[in-house]
Enzyme design. Structure first.
Site, mmCIF file in Angstrom:
data_model
loop_
_atom_site.group_PDB
_atom_site.id
_atom_site.type_symbol
_atom_site.label_atom_id
_atom_site.label_comp_id
_atom_site.label_asym_id
_atom_site.label_seq_id
_atom_site.Cartn_x
_atom_site.Cartn_y
_atom_site.Cartn_z
ATOM 1 N N LYS A 39 37.439 37.420 43.450
ATOM 2 C CA LYS A 39 38.129 37.777 44.709
ATOM 3 C C LYS A 39 37.328 38.728 45.596
ATOM 4 O O LYS A 39 37.896 39.605 46.249
ATOM 5 C CB LYS A 39 39.500 38.412 44.421
ATOM 6 C CG LYS A 39 40.425 37.554 43.576
ATOM 7 C CD LYS A 39 41.763 38.247 43.380
ATOM 8 C CE LYS A 39 42.380 37.867 42.067
ATOM 9 N NZ LYS A 39 43.597 38.533 41.748
ATOM 10 N N ASP A 68 48.540 40.118 36.872
ATOM 11 C CA ASP A 68 49.724 39.794 37.676
ATOM 12 C C ASP A 68 50.523 38.618 37.120
ATOM 13 O O ASP A 68 51.723 38.536 37.341
ATOM 14 C CB ASP A 68 49.342 39.547 39.149
ATOM 15 C CG ASP A 68 48.184 38.568 39.303
ATOM 16 O OD1 ASP A 68 47.654 38.072 38.283
ATOM 17 O OD2 ASP A 68 47.783 38.299 40.447
#
Length: 443
Positions: free
Chosen positions: A149, A185
């Site tokens: 990311k 997450d």
């Protein structure tokens, strides 16, 4: 002609079934002791073995780092859940600067949050959501496998991120916290829904990136090195974004996928993610549009300078364009004007929408294939899948496309539903900390 060019983005049922059988094989390799070192899907055990029972209570801090922003949250669990949170930016220089700089920045924001809320004297349990591929070695120990990311902080890969956070907090000397759990997450998403819905066994993210976790029986986890007492299960963080990195998905990848991969900061890695997630969907659509323009099939063969710029067609445009009613192109026209096309015809708009639909349908089908594999592995009568992420949340048809596709791929007799997770990476972190505190107090 436009449809012919888009055809390679359309996956038929046979191709999707082939994706499912490849994924099943790769997960088995990830869970195998001998095959794991070479496996692309790492299937990290999370050391989270118990789900919330709905009776968790108390005050918890949560820290959530997974992208260009991170959050600090104060969460109170009881009959209901109250949350107070603040978002902090991670500036670009910190995203690519030294690792200590990143953790110092996090500790500084955590300290200011605690000070603003006058929490100084209370020793609060903290759940740390760190949404990057990590090899966990315990509930509070996770070594970063590799950055994704857009992060590239040197000196962190291979190290325990909880230890790095503790060191940054110690350097400040003005904060008292007890880190009870580190998770990603997907685990947070699963825990957050399981608090309300006790059938929840899978957590899925389809946002900037994609990943999934699921509850696996310990007997199937050769990698397991923890205790084997009750319950004989553990949440597995698949890290499935890397599915296909060994070439097994080449049969469904296109020239657009190859270009995206070649131009990314991690060529050859996270190939499944690059076909599904929000970081890449808009760019895939842009490349198809540029191809159609150069073939003279769109906008009369004229490409604006903006459209020719990499990254100029945002993934949110796909959701907005597909939110238009059939035969209505309001959003589409407004977006095309932003891109420098002021006189697009209805035919142009219809073709742009077709491209968006092909890209999003393919992403939904691939994500659905992954979920179907996990549902078939769990093989329980009724399973809830907790889902979060901007693509799933904001695309108008993603949920329905996934449900339709999963229904064709699961074993007869399995019922499932997809449940939008309310703030998994925040509340989920507090719940993992709460369940850990509860288990510790019962030992």
């Amino acid at each position: 002609m436009v449809k012919d060019i888009c055809q390679e983005l359309v996956l038929n049922h046979e191709a999707i079934k082939e994706v499912c059988s490849c994924l099943q094989e790769e997960i088995n390799r990830g869970l195998g002791k001998d095959s794991n070192p070479e496996a692309t899907i790492k299937c990290f055990p999370t050391y989270v073995r118990e789900l919330p029972n709905g009776k968790e209570n108390g005050r918890f801090l949560a820290l959530d780092l997974g992208g260009t922003n991170f959050r600090v949250l104060l969460i109170e669990l009881g009959a209901k859940c109250t949350m107070d949170s603040r978002i902090y930016a991670v500036p670009q220089p910190i995203m690519v600067g030294p690792g200590d700089g990143l953790f110092d920045h996090i500790a500084e924001c955590l300290a200011s949050f605690i000070k603003e809320r006058d929490l100084g004297t209370e020793l609060l349990p903290l759940g740390f959501t760190f949404s990057f591929p990590c090899k966990q070695e315990g509930l509070t120990k996770a070594r970063l496998a590799c950055w994704t990311k857009g992060f590239k902080c040197p000196g962190v890969e291979g190290r325990d991120v909880v230890e790095l956070l503790k060191q940054a907090i110690a350097r400040r000397g003005d904060v008292r916290i007890k880190i009870c759990a580190v998770l990603n997450d997907t685990t947070g998403t699963l825990m957050s829904c399981a608090w309300k819905n006790h059938n929840c066994r899978i957590g899925l993210i389809v946002g900037t990136g994609t990943n999934a976790c699921y509850m696996e029986k310990l007997e199937k986890v050769e990698l397991w090195d923890g205790s084997t007492d009750e319950p004989p299960q553990v949440i597995i963080n698949t890290e499935w974004g890397a599915f296909g990195d060994n070439g097994c998905l080449d049969f469904v990848r296109t020239e657009y996928d190859n270009t995206i991969d070649r131009e990314s900061i991690n060529p050859g890695r996270q190939l499944y993610e690059k076909m599904i997630s929000g970081m890449y969907m808009g760019e895939i659509a842009r490349q198809v549009l540029v191809r159609l323009v150069s073939d003279g099939l769109l906008f009369g063969g004229y490409a604006s300078d903006i459209l020719l710029e990499k990254g100029s067609f945002f993934t949110k445009y796909i959701s907005e364009i597909e939110s238009d009613k059939p035969d209505d192109f309001n959003n589409c026209r407004a977006i095309l004007e932003e891109l420098g096309f002021n006189d697009a015809t209805d035919a142009d708009c219809a073709n742009v929408r077709h491209v968006c639909e092909c890209v999003s349908r393919r992403a939904a089908s691939l994500a659905a294939a992954g979920v179907a594999v996990l549902l078939n592995r769990i093989n329980e009568e009724s399973v809830t899948v907790a889902v979060d992420g901007s693509v799933y949340r904001f695309h108008p048809h993603f949920h329905n496309l996934m449900v339709e596709q999963i229904s064709h791929l699961i074993k007869p007799g399995i019922k499932f539903d997809l449940m939008l997770s309310e703030d998994g990476s925040g509340r989920g972190a507090a719940l993992v900390a709460a369940v850990a505190s509860r288990s510790a107090s019962m030992r």
